[in-house]
Motif scaffolding. Structure first.
Motif, mmCIF file in Angstrom:
data_model
loop_
_atom_site.group_PDB
_atom_site.id
_atom_site.type_symbol
_atom_site.label_atom_id
_atom_site.label_comp_id
_atom_site.label_asym_id
_atom_site.label_seq_id
_atom_site.Cartn_x
_atom_site.Cartn_y
_atom_site.Cartn_z
ATOM 1 N N ASN A 175 0.847 -1.108 0.079
ATOM 2 C CA ASN A 175 0.177 0.032 -0.046
ATOM 3 C C ASN A 175 0.774 1.353 0.176
ATOM 4 O OD1 ASN A 175 -3.006 -0.611 0.241
ATOM 5 N ND2 ASN A 175 -2.113 -2.212 1.558
ATOM 6 N N ASN A 176 2.023 1.222 -0.074
ATOM 7 C CA ASN A 176 3.121 2.242 -0.113
ATOM 8 C C ASN A 176 2.940 3.071 0.919
ATOM 9 O OD1 ASN A 176 4.178 1.723 -2.918
ATOM 10 N ND2 ASN A 176 1.991 2.682 -3.574
ATOM 11 N N SER A 177 2.859 2.273 2.146
ATOM 12 C CA SER A 177 2.713 3.025 3.489
ATOM 13 C C SER A 177 4.073 3.427 3.996
ATOM 14 C CB SER A 177 1.858 2.483 4.706
ATOM 15 O OG SER A 177 0.482 2.171 3.912
ATOM 16 N N ARG A 178 4.353 4.349 4.849
ATOM 17 C CA ARG A 178 5.372 4.640 5.288
ATOM 18 C C ARG A 178 5.558 4.157 6.765
ATOM 19 N NH1 ARG A 178 7.075 10.719 4.962
ATOM 20 N NH2 ARG A 178 5.157 11.006 6.165
ATOM 21 N N VAL A 179 6.424 3.172 7.221
ATOM 22 C CA VAL A 179 6.597 2.530 8.234
ATOM 23 C C VAL A 179 7.809 3.106 9.041
ATOM 24 C CG1 VAL A 179 7.035 0.657 9.840
ATOM 25 C CG2 VAL A 179 5.296 0.749 7.952
ATOM 26 N N LEU A 180 7.476 3.814 10.033
ATOM 27 C CA LEU A 180 8.688 4.802 10.805
ATOM 28 C C LEU A 180 9.717 3.620 11.586
ATOM 29 C CD1 LEU A 180 10.411 7.317 11.811
ATOM 30 C CD2 LEU A 180 8.570 7.166 13.863
ATOM 31 N N GLY A 181 8.998 2.646 12.309
ATOM 32 C CA GLY A 181 9.674 1.784 13.071
ATOM 33 C C GLY A 181 8.858 0.937 13.952
ATOM 34 N N PHE A 182 9.416 0.180 15.003
ATOM 35 C CA PHE A 182 8.766 -0.874 15.787
ATOM 36 C C PHE A 182 8.775 -0.473 17.393
ATOM 37 C CE2 PHE A 182 10.519 -3.677 12.180
ATOM 38 C CZ PHE A 182 9.452 -3.570 11.468
ATOM 39 N N LEU A 183 7.794 -1.027 17.771
ATOM 40 C CA LEU A 183 7.902 -1.098 19.314
ATOM 41 C C LEU A 183 7.572 -2.243 19.660
ATOM 42 C CD1 LEU A 183 8.234 0.842 21.870
ATOM 43 C CD2 LEU A 183 5.852 1.370 21.894
ATOM 44 N N PHE A 184 8.311 -3.178 20.264
ATOM 45 C CA PHE A 184 8.112 -4.451 20.760
ATOM 46 C C PHE A 184 7.511 -4.313 22.273
ATOM 47 C CE2 PHE A 184 11.810 -4.894 17.805
ATOM 48 C CZ PHE A 184 11.272 -5.921 17.136
ATOM 49 N N ASN A 185 6.235 -4.872 22.123
ATOM 50 C CA ASN A 185 5.249 -4.919 23.269
ATOM 51 C C ASN A 185 5.162 -6.007 23.965
ATOM 52 O OD1 ASN A 185 3.565 -3.142 24.686
ATOM 53 N ND2 ASN A 185 1.765 -3.804 23.524
ATOM 54 N N LYS A 186 4.621 -5.888 25.489
ATOM 55 C CA LYS A 186 4.161 -6.822 26.245
ATOM 56 C C LYS A 186 5.311 -8.215 26.278
ATOM 57 C CE LYS A 186 -0.513 -6.153 25.216
ATOM 58 N NZ LYS A 186 -1.894 -6.884 24.677
ATOM 59 N N VAL A 187 6.680 -7.726 26.290
ATOM 60 C CA VAL A 187 7.803 -8.708 26.478
ATOM 61 C C VAL A 187 7.815 -9.538 27.531
ATOM 62 C CG1 VAL A 187 10.067 -9.061 25.921
ATOM 63 C CG2 VAL A 187 8.849 -7.549 24.565
ATOM 64 N N LEU A 188 8.182 -10.620 27.911
ATOM 65 C CA LEU A 188 8.281 -11.313 29.154
ATOM 66 C C LEU A 188 9.481 -10.624 29.731
ATOM 67 C CD1 LEU A 188 7.368 -14.889 28.469
ATOM 68 C CD2 LEU A 188 5.993 -13.246 29.654
ATOM 69 N N ALA A 189 9.363 -10.345 30.985
ATOM 70 C CA ALA A 189 10.683 -9.560 31.692
ATOM 71 C C ALA A 189 11.997 -10.177 31.424
ATOM 72 C CB ALA A 189 10.361 -9.463 33.156
ATOM 73 N N ASP A 190 12.024 -11.398 31.616
ATOM 74 C CA ASP A 190 13.123 -12.190 31.203
ATOM 75 C C ASP A 190 13.576 -12.512 30.045
ATOM 76 O OD1 ASP A 190 11.356 -14.107 30.667
ATOM 77 O OD2 ASP A 190 11.997 -15.818 32.045
ATOM 78 N N LYS A 191 12.723 -11.808 28.965
ATOM 79 C CA LYS A 191 13.163 -12.223 27.578
ATOM 80 C C LYS A 191 13.798 -10.612 26.976
ATOM 81 C CE LYS A 191 11.858 -16.640 27.315
ATOM 82 N NZ LYS A 191 12.861 -17.543 27.085
ATOM 83 N N VAL A 192 13.523 -9.591 27.804
ATOM 84 C CA VAL A 192 13.825 -8.378 27.067
ATOM 85 C C VAL A 192 15.188 -8.247 26.651
ATOM 86 C CG1 VAL A 192 14.054 -5.851 27.731
ATOM 87 C CG2 VAL A 192 12.081 -7.296 28.603
ATOM 88 N N ASP A 193 16.348 -8.593 27.385
ATOM 89 C CA ASP A 193 17.645 -8.547 27.120
ATOM 90 C C ASP A 193 17.923 -9.357 25.894
ATOM 91 O OD1 ASP A 193 18.244 -6.949 29.129
ATOM 92 O OD2 ASP A 193 18.824 -8.405 30.526
ATOM 93 N N MET A 194 17.506 -10.493 25.923
ATOM 94 C CA MET A 194 17.466 -11.373 24.565
ATOM 95 C C MET A 194 17.021 -10.801 23.346
ATOM 96 S SD MET A 194 15.713 -13.782 22.450
ATOM 97 C CE MET A 194 14.062 -14.213 23.394
#
Length: 389
Positions: A175-194
């Motif tokens: 659709n020729n949309s402009r994606v600026l970037g991502f926000l990774f959401n609802k990450v398990l606390a012990d998986k954030v660093d990984m």
């Protein structure tokens, strides 16, 4: 006057956290930009609430107005397209559906013009990227109408989020949309660093080489305990014809997010609440279970800190719960409702409630958690700079 930059918040599905992100982003950038210079609106809405003047608007507009300090003088204007019951059917059966889409587009542009004095506008999407396409107003289409850059919410983990990104990014690219970037959401606390180590911007550039400029990552947001869990007040709204056994002493307890539902099926001779229940749990039990209810109340009174979430009495009738139960629960400070459904049907309703919970107007504790989350994990400075501000 040229329109200010617009960020369009999109997600891989309904309940991905778009309203939470809208609140969090607004709170974070308000420390950099004067809140008066931040605009917000919900271009396409599906879940309506009624204003005092009788006008129906999307509920999320009310939520943002309740919890933020941004200027929102005309909330009706901030919910321009309202896909209520009958709209989709009328569109499909129309002899001129394009005229309906054009009317929707004009409404969106009117809102955009009304916010033209802002420095940055947050536009909140609806559902997954294709939602609204049946009336010509998909998230991708609306983002393009606004000339917006898309902040895309991705679930925590590796395999499943990347599989979903493959589909959704292809849709935006088509659709020729402009994606600026991502926000990774609802990450398990012990998986954030990984996730920070593996899903880096260079890694995403290799996975999506067709995107230019390169996709950015603005944060890895750990999951907040109970943020998406319903309170007894919200749960009660899921049951038609329920009776609430309220008592003035526990008014605040009705708005505390609950943890899990526990079906109390053990007989009185073996039932031990200390092994079955934990703080914030909901006890699901028959309306005539006097002795077990008394044990639950005694256990709740013995808890030193957080209390139980509440009690739901199933199979209620004109005679049940009886006067003895009513008195017991009224003095317990435990939010309690009596429903006519049996345990199986009640449990099914509760499952739907727990998997489809949205932020409510009274959820101030949750909002405080959201503000803190974005203070710690969202790169507000980089986000602002991405718009040349």
């Amino acid at each position: 006057m040229s329109n200010p930059p617009v960020v369009f918040i999109a997600g891989e599905r309904q309940h991905a956290g778009k309203t939470v992100t809208s609140l969090g982003v607004i709170s974070a950038i308000s420390k950099i930009i004067d809140p008066k210079d931040i605009g917000y609106f919900k271009p396409v809405g599906q879940e309506m609430v009624t204003l005092p003047n009788g006008e129906k608007i999307d509920k999320d507009v009310m939520i943002v107005n309740e919890f933020t300090g941004i200027d929102m003088p005309d909330m009706g204007l901030l919910s321009p397209v309202r896909v209520i019951s009958g709209v989709t059917r009328d569109f499909i059966q129309s002899d001129n559906p394009r005229a309906i889409t054009e009317r929707f587009e004009k409404s969106v542009h009117r809102t955009l013009e009304a916010l033209s004095d802002k420095k940055l506008i947050i536009a909140e999407g609806t559902g997954h990227p294709g939602v609204g396409s049946v009336v010509g107003m998909s998230n991708a289409r609306v983002a393009n109408l606004l000339g917006a850059k898309i902040l895309y919410l991705v679930g925590g983990g590796l395999g499943r989020p990347l599989d979903e990104l493959e589909v959704d990014m292809s849709y935006f690219y088509h659709n020729n949309s402009r994606v600026l970037g991502f926000l990774f959401n609802k990450v398990l606390a012990d998986k954030v660093d990984m996730m920070k180590e593996v899903l880096t911007e260079p890694a995403l550039a290799r996975l999506f080489p067709e995107w230019s400029p390169k996709l950015k990552v603005f944060g890895y947001m750990p999951q907040i305990k109970y943020l998406n869990n319903p309170s007894m007040h919200l749960i009660s709204k899921s049951f038609k014809g329920h009776r609430a056994l309220k008592c003035g002493k526990c008014a605040n307890a009705w708005h505390v997010p609950c943890r899990k539902v526990k079906i109390i099926s053990q007989g009185n001779n073996v039932f031990d609440p200390s092994t079955s229940l934990r703080p914030r749990d909901i006890a699901l039990i028959g309306a005539g279970s006097h002795r077990r209810l008394k044990r639950i109340v005694e256990f709740n009174n013995s808890l030193p800190g957080e209390k139980l979430g509440g009690v739901i009495l199933t199979c209620s009738s004109a005679k049940m719960p009886d006067a003895e139960t009513m008195e017991l629960m009224a003095n317990s400070c435990l939010p309690t409702i009596a429903v006519m459904q049996d345990t199986a049907d009640t449990d099914l309703t509760l499952y739907k409630c727990f998997t489809n919970t949205k932020l409510q107007l009274y959820d101030r504790i949750k909002h405080e958690l959201i503000v803190k989350l974005f203070e710690e994990h969202f790169d507000a400075e980089r986000f602002i700079h991405s718009f040349g501000l």
